[in-house]
Write a protein that holds these residues in place. Structure first.
Motif, PDB file in Angstrom:
ATOM      1  N   LYS A  54       0.832  -1.212   0.000  1.00 49.28           N
ATOM      2  CA  LYS A  54       0.000   0.000   0.000  1.00 49.28           C
ATOM      3  C   LYS A  54       0.861   1.255   0.000  1.00 49.28           C
ATOM      4  N   CYS A  55       1.980   1.217   0.712  1.00 46.35           N
ATOM      5  CA  CYS A  55       2.905   2.367   0.706  1.00 46.35           C
ATOM      6  C   CYS A  55       3.457   2.595  -0.692  1.00 46.35           C
ATOM      7  N   ASP A  56       3.741   1.516  -1.391  1.00 45.93           N
ATOM      8  CA  ASP A  56       4.228   1.615  -2.760  1.00 45.93           C
ATOM      9  C   ASP A  56       3.163   2.252  -3.649  1.00 45.93           C
ATOM     10  N   ALA A  57       1.911   1.849  -3.483  1.00 49.42           N
ATOM     11  CA  ALA A  57       0.810   2.414  -4.274  1.00 49.42           C
ATOM     12  C   ALA A  57       0.645   3.907  -3.989  1.00 49.42           C
ATOM     13  N   ILE A  58       0.754   4.270  -2.717  1.00 47.49           N
ATOM     14  CA  ILE A  58       0.641   5.686  -2.343  1.00 47.49           C
ATOM     15  C   ILE A  58       1.754   6.499  -2.979  1.00 47.49           C
ATOM     16  N   LYS A  59       2.946   5.942  -2.992  1.00 43.29           N
ATOM     17  CA  LYS A  59       4.080   6.652  -3.593  1.00 43.29           C
ATOM     18  C   LYS A  59       3.846   6.896  -5.082  1.00 43.29           C
ATOM     19  N   ILE A  60       3.310   5.897  -5.771  1.00 49.07           N
ATOM     20  CA  ILE A  60       3.012   6.046  -7.201  1.00 49.07           C
ATOM     21  C   ILE A  60       1.995   7.164  -7.412  1.00 49.07           C
ATOM     22  N   LEU A  61       0.947   7.186  -6.587  1.00 45.00           N
ATOM     23  CA  LEU A  61      -0.064   8.245  -6.677  1.00 45.00           C
ATOM     24  C   LEU A  61       0.552   9.607  -6.337  1.00 45.00           C
ATOM     25  N   HIS A  62       1.384   9.628  -5.306  1.00 47.75           N
ATOM     26  CA  HIS A  62       2.030  10.872  -4.886  1.00 47.75           C
ATOM     27  C   HIS A  62       2.930  11.420  -5.995  1.00 47.75           C
ATOM     28  N   ASP A  63       3.674  10.543  -6.643  1.00 47.43           N
ATOM     29  CA  ASP A  63       4.570  10.974  -7.718  1.00 47.43           C
ATOM     30  C   ASP A  63       3.801  11.539  -8.902  1.00 47.43           C
ATOM     31  N   ASN A  64       2.518  11.174  -9.010  1.00 46.78           N
ATOM     32  CA  ASN A  64       1.679  11.665 -10.105  1.00 46.78           C
ATOM     33  C   ASN A  64       0.665  12.714  -9.639  1.00 46.78           C
ATOM     34  N   ASN A  65       0.931  13.292  -8.451  1.00 47.08           N
ATOM     35  CA  ASN A  65       0.084  14.371  -7.901  1.00 47.08           C
ATOM     36  C   ASN A  65      -1.381  13.977  -7.750  1.00 47.08           C
ATOM     37  N   CYS A  66      -1.632  12.703  -7.479  1.00 49.05           N
ATOM     38  CA  CYS A  66      -3.012  12.259  -7.231  1.00 49.05           C
ATOM     39  C   CYS A  66      -3.278  12.359  -5.734  1.00 49.05           C
ATOM     40  N   GLY A  67      -4.178  13.241  -5.363  1.00 45.82           N
ATOM     41  CA  GLY A  67      -4.360  13.554  -3.949  1.00 45.82           C
ATOM     42  C   GLY A  67      -5.238  12.624  -3.151  1.00 45.82           C
ATOM     43  N   GLN A  68      -6.535  12.912  -3.098  1.00 48.19           N
ATOM     44  CA  GLN A  68      -7.470  12.231  -2.204  1.00 48.19           C
ATOM     45  C   GLN A  68      -7.501  10.706  -2.347  1.00 48.19           C
ATOM     46  N   PRO A  69      -7.453  10.144  -3.558  1.00 45.57           N
ATOM     47  CA  PRO A  69      -7.511   8.680  -3.665  1.00 45.57           C
ATOM     48  C   PRO A  69      -6.443   7.953  -2.858  1.00 45.57           C
ATOM     49  N   ARG A 106      -5.821  17.127  -9.893  1.00 42.42           N
ATOM     50  CA  ARG A 106      -4.621  16.464  -9.381  1.00 42.42           C
ATOM     51  C   ARG A 106      -4.015  17.363  -8.313  1.00 42.42           C
ATOM     52  N   ASP A 107      -4.181  16.933  -7.079  1.00 43.16           N
ATOM     53  CA  ASP A 107      -3.770  17.755  -5.940  1.00 43.16           C
ATOM     54  C   ASP A 107      -2.774  16.975  -5.090  1.00 43.16           C
ATOM     55  N   GLU A 108      -1.542  17.458  -5.051  1.00 48.35           N
ATOM     56  CA  GLU A 108      -0.498  16.713  -4.333  1.00 48.35           C
ATOM     57  C   GLU A 108      -0.643  16.781  -2.819  1.00 48.35           C
ATOM     58  N   LYS A 109      -1.459  17.728  -2.319  1.00 52.20           N
ATOM     59  CA  LYS A 109      -1.575  17.875  -0.861  1.00 52.20           C
ATOM     60  C   LYS A 109      -2.150  16.617  -0.214  1.00 52.20           C
ATOM     61  N   GLY A 110      -3.207  16.081  -0.833  1.00 57.17           N
ATOM     62  CA  GLY A 110      -3.823  14.873  -0.271  1.00 57.17           C
ATOM     63  C   GLY A 110      -2.862  13.713  -0.230  1.00 57.17           C
ATOM     64  N   SER A 111      -2.090  13.548  -1.302  1.00 59.98           N
ATOM     65  CA  SER A 111      -1.143  12.433  -1.347  1.00 59.98           C
ATOM     66  C   SER A 111       0.045  12.671  -0.421  1.00 59.98           C
ATOM     67  N   GLU A 112       0.377  13.943  -0.184  1.00 62.43           N
ATOM     68  CA  GLU A 112       1.448  14.251   0.773  1.00 62.43           C
ATOM     69  C   GLU A 112       1.060  13.782   2.170  1.00 62.43           C
ATOM     70  N   PHE A 113      -0.188  14.054   2.547  1.00 60.08           N
ATOM     71  CA  PHE A 113      -0.674  13.617   3.864  1.00 60.08           C
ATOM     72  C   PHE A 113      -0.696  12.093   3.925  1.00 60.08           C
ATOM     73  N   ALA A 114      -1.208  11.467   2.860  1.00 56.02           N
ATOM     74  CA  ALA A 114      -1.271  10.001   2.820  1.00 56.02           C
ATOM     75  C   ALA A 114       0.131   9.396   2.883  1.00 56.02           C
ATOM     76  N   MET A 115       1.062   9.980   2.152  1.00 54.42           N
ATOM     77  CA  MET A 115       2.440   9.488   2.134  1.00 54.42           C
ATOM     78  C   MET A 115       3.074   9.619   3.511  1.00 54.42           C
ATOM     79  N   ALA A 116       2.829  10.749   4.167  1.00 51.78           N
ATOM     80  CA  ALA A 116       3.400  10.980   5.498  1.00 51.78           C
ATOM     81  C   ALA A 116       2.835   9.987   6.510  1.00 51.78           C
ATOM     82  N   MET A 117       1.504   9.786   6.475  1.00 58.82           N
ATOM     83  CA  MET A 117       0.869   8.866   7.408  1.00 58.82           C
ATOM     84  C   MET A 117       1.339   7.432   7.168  1.00 58.82           C
TER      85      MET A 117
END
Length: 341
Positions: free
Chosen positions: A46-61, A296-307
């Motif tokens: 799941k962390c790997d999936a979040i990183k992929i989304l984060h690298d593509n600025n996909c936020g909330q998902p 495409r909002d990187e803020k959501g994915s930043e929070f997800a990545m941090a958590m």
């Protein structure tokens, strides 16, 4: 290489090493030995999936994956905390049983849908066959009429008129033949579709039989005897795998049992994305002006990545300690220190 990528790659490497050692030791790794590994691997996945989304600025998902990180972390921690063998077997039993029952119902539903589609398409074939019969009748009439005129010895009809009559009937006959071919091709297309439906039905039958076999094993294998006995004590209720022997009935109670209830605050927030309870957050109101958030909002994915990174880091030491790999934890700690010093 950034720290997140290093950590994910390193942990997957460790997962494979541990699994290989279990295979070498047991041949077929016992459920109670491999289940903690599988749950920890889910955290990494799941962390790997979040990183992929984060690298593509996909936020909330990405938030839904962060929630899954927490769930798998609690499940992992609960299993290694106490009575690991029983809890591993309980998790495996409930996971396989629930999946088998759901897949059987799914196969039964789609089997009904496919049979209905077959019946509907067979009806289409009957309709096209009726059209073919009708057009063949019209064609036959044209052929008969053409022969009739050809057999008439009406000298008063000029040759040009005979030619026009022949051309007219030839065109009509050709048109009917083309219509017949067109309808036959439609039937062939539908027959192929029906054949495909029948293949799917056979494949689903095999899948259903495989899942029924899994259920029989779960219900008969001595390995799960204690799990079945504990489950029977809760007959009439809908227990989770972690309810057996403990009475824990909710994910919140599970976090509390692990003395990790503070993490539930984050879990509750992340649950909004999973249950689609945060759609209104796409609106921004500023000075009485309403606008949409960026798609495409990187803020959501930043929070997800941090958590996710935080809860993954909390899980690494107990995981490696459980499998006797403390030296790898030291290696990872030193490398991560180099990233952040």
């Amino acid at each position: 290489m950034n720290p997140e990528k290093y950590l994910i790659n390193k942990l997957e490497e460790v997962n494979k090493i541990i699994f290989s050692e279990l295979m070498e030791q047991y041949g077929d790794p016992p459920i109670e030995k491999v289940m903690p590994l599988l749950l920890f691997r889910k955290i990494v996945e799941k962390c790997d999936a979040i990183k992929i989304l984060h690298d593509n600025n996909c936020g909330q998902p990405a938030l839904s994956f962060a929630r899954s990180v927490l769930e798998n972390r609690w499940y992992f921690m609960f299993i290694i905390d106490n009575d690991s063998e029983f809890r591993s077997l309980s998790y495996y039993y409930f996971d396989k049983k629930d999946n088998a029952k759901k897949e059987i119902k799914e196969m039964e539903y789609y089997n009904t849908v496919l049979l209905e589609n077959i019946s509907k398409n067979e009806g289409y074939i009957i309709q096209y066959q009726a059209k073919i019969s009708l057009v063949e009748g019209l064609k036959e009439k044209c052929v008969i009429r053409k022969k009739f005129f050809q057999n008439q010895k009406l000298a008063k009809l000029p040759n040009t008129m005979w030619e026009e009559i022949n051309i007219k009937y030839d065109e009509m006959i050709k048109g009917h033949e083309e219509e017949i071919i067109k309808n036959k091709l439609k039937i062939e297309e539908i027959e192929k579709r029906i054949e495909s439906f029948n293949v799917q039905i056979e494949e689903m039958k095999i899948t259903k039989e495989r899942q029924e076999k899994i259920l029989r094993r779960l219900n008969q294998d001595e390995l799960f005897l204690e799990v079945r006995q504990e489950e029977k004590k809760l007959l009439g209720k809908r227990p989770n795998w972690y309810t057996l022997k403990t009475g824990i009935s909710s994910i919140f109670q599970l976090s509390k049992n692990l003395v990790l209830q503070d993490e539930y605050i984050t879990y509750a927030r992340l649950s909004q994305e999973v249950h689609s309870a945060n759609a209104s957050q796409q609106l921004i109101v500023d000075n009485n002006i309403t606008t949409l958030t960026n798609f495409r909002d990187e803020k959501g994915s930043e929070f997800a990545m941090a958590m996710a990174s935080t809860f993954l880091s909390y899980s690494i030491e107990p995981f490696l300690k459980f499998y006797g790999k403390e030296e790898i934890y030291k290696e990872i700690s030193e490398r991560m220190y180099q990233f952040y010093k």
